[in-house]
Enzyme design. Sequence first.
Site, PDB file in Angstrom:
ATOM      1  N   ARG A 125       0.831  -1.341   0.068  1.00 56.11           N
ATOM      2  CA  ARG A 125       0.033   0.132  -0.083  1.00 56.11           C
ATOM      3  C   ARG A 125       0.938   1.471   0.049  1.00 56.11           C
ATOM      4  O   ARG A 125       2.020   1.352   0.504  1.00 56.11           O
ATOM      5  CB  ARG A 125      -0.979   0.030   1.149  1.00 56.11           C
ATOM      6  CG  ARG A 125      -2.215   1.015   1.236  1.00 56.11           C
ATOM      7  CD  ARG A 125      -3.285   0.628   2.392  1.00 56.11           C
ATOM      8  NE  ARG A 125      -4.081   1.710   2.401  1.00 56.11           N
ATOM      9  CZ  ARG A 125      -4.219   2.468   3.331  1.00 56.11           C
ATOM     10  NH1 ARG A 125      -3.270   2.367   4.287  1.00 56.11           N
ATOM     11  NH2 ARG A 125      -4.970   3.408   3.356  1.00 56.11           N
ATOM     12  N   LYS A 190       2.181  -8.450  10.754  1.00 54.01           N
ATOM     13  CA  LYS A 190       1.637  -8.630   9.291  1.00 54.01           C
ATOM     14  C   LYS A 190       1.918  -9.930   8.817  1.00 54.01           C
ATOM     15  O   LYS A 190       2.972 -10.345   8.595  1.00 54.01           O
ATOM     16  CB  LYS A 190       1.955  -7.582   8.580  1.00 54.01           C
ATOM     17  CG  LYS A 190       1.391  -7.417   7.113  1.00 54.01           C
ATOM     18  CD  LYS A 190       1.793  -6.184   6.388  1.00 54.01           C
ATOM     19  CE  LYS A 190       1.248  -6.089   5.115  1.00 54.01           C
ATOM     20  NZ  LYS A 190       1.541  -4.560   4.450  1.00 54.01           N
ATOM     21  N   ARG A 325      -2.663   2.543  13.162  1.00 59.69           N
ATOM     22  CA  ARG A 325      -1.678   2.012  14.182  1.00 59.69           C
ATOM     23  C   ARG A 325      -2.064   1.767  15.574  1.00 59.69           C
ATOM     24  O   ARG A 325      -3.157   2.379  15.833  1.00 59.69           O
ATOM     25  CB  ARG A 325      -0.557   2.979  14.051  1.00 59.69           C
ATOM     26  CG  ARG A 325       0.158   3.401  12.774  1.00 59.69           C
ATOM     27  CD  ARG A 325       1.011   2.160  12.337  1.00 59.69           C
ATOM     28  NE  ARG A 325       1.752   2.517  10.769  1.00 59.69           N
ATOM     29  CZ  ARG A 325       1.483   2.674   9.754  1.00 59.69           C
ATOM     30  NH1 ARG A 325       0.157   2.204   9.723  1.00 59.69           N
ATOM     31  NH2 ARG A 325       2.022   2.864   8.842  1.00 59.69           N
TER      32      ARG A 325
END
Length: 330
Positions: A125, A190, A325
């Site tokens: 992204r 992730k 975040r």
Amino acid sequence: MSELSPQTPLSPLRQTLLMLLADGQFHSGEQLGEQLAVSRAAVSKHIQALKNLGLEVYSVSGKGYKLAVPLQLLDQHRLSRELAPNRVELVPVIGSTNEYWLASLAKLNNGDICVAECQTAGRGRRGRPWISPFGGQLIMSMYWRLEQGMAAAMGLSLVVGIAAVEALEAQGFTGVELKWPNDLYLNGRKLAGILVEMTSTAGGPCQLVIGMGLNLLLPQSEQVRIDQPWADLTELGAVNDRNGLVVALSQQLQRSLELFEQEGIAAFSEQWNRLDYFNGKPVRVLMGEQEIHGIARGIDSQGALLLELESGKIKRFLGGEVSLRGDLRE
């Protein structure tokens, strides 16, 4: 194949070398040279080329060469058979599966996929580079056409994430969560990224290329290049069938996209809120230089992130240049 060629083609000889090494056993340079009809010095050069793709290859005097872990190569024939009538293109080493599919739109139908063993120019992204060691990930791009136009694509990346988690759950990999708007998380790290790119004309249909990079088993040599907390699927168990995983993800994604076309993101809000890693947690929303703190409260019927401010007011954010975040303040 389209006219766009991969940036770093994998020669037939190197493909054969990979197939010989895929069992994870030692193979002597002499044996490999005989099987490939090249010299031992040439074998050494080809091994180095494989290392440059992110593969870990051990070289032990008196024993030969050995992959650090056995390699399950993607199988074009199996994928094409099990995903028929959809088109499947396997390009082992490619610049970007998304770019390749975007250059091929004229020949594609809903559900057609491009898969690769590694990408040399993969993007995350906001243009971030995507680290992609050979055989260490599931790399896939799917084509989809929305007749209702670009406005109907709102919330689509969330649906892709939900479909991926549900496919993994069906394969026995449980515990994966989602981070708004387009990441898969495992224990707060992730596991996969999703990149949806689209093109359309005013009043016309919207053509989408949906890219996904899912970490399966990352070699140690590549781990140090990743600049954020990451996870791979082997933390949940052995990945015994990469091809089966591609099939499961592709089929679940098609089912979810068909439902999305009929009912929109509202049909998925319950699944999202069940899987949302940050739901109920303190977070920071980043918009350029601006930083907004609050408590994540899931998504609304349009897929917008809901943030509860200190005042108790709920503020909503759509995608674009917004990043989420965790809030590390005490």
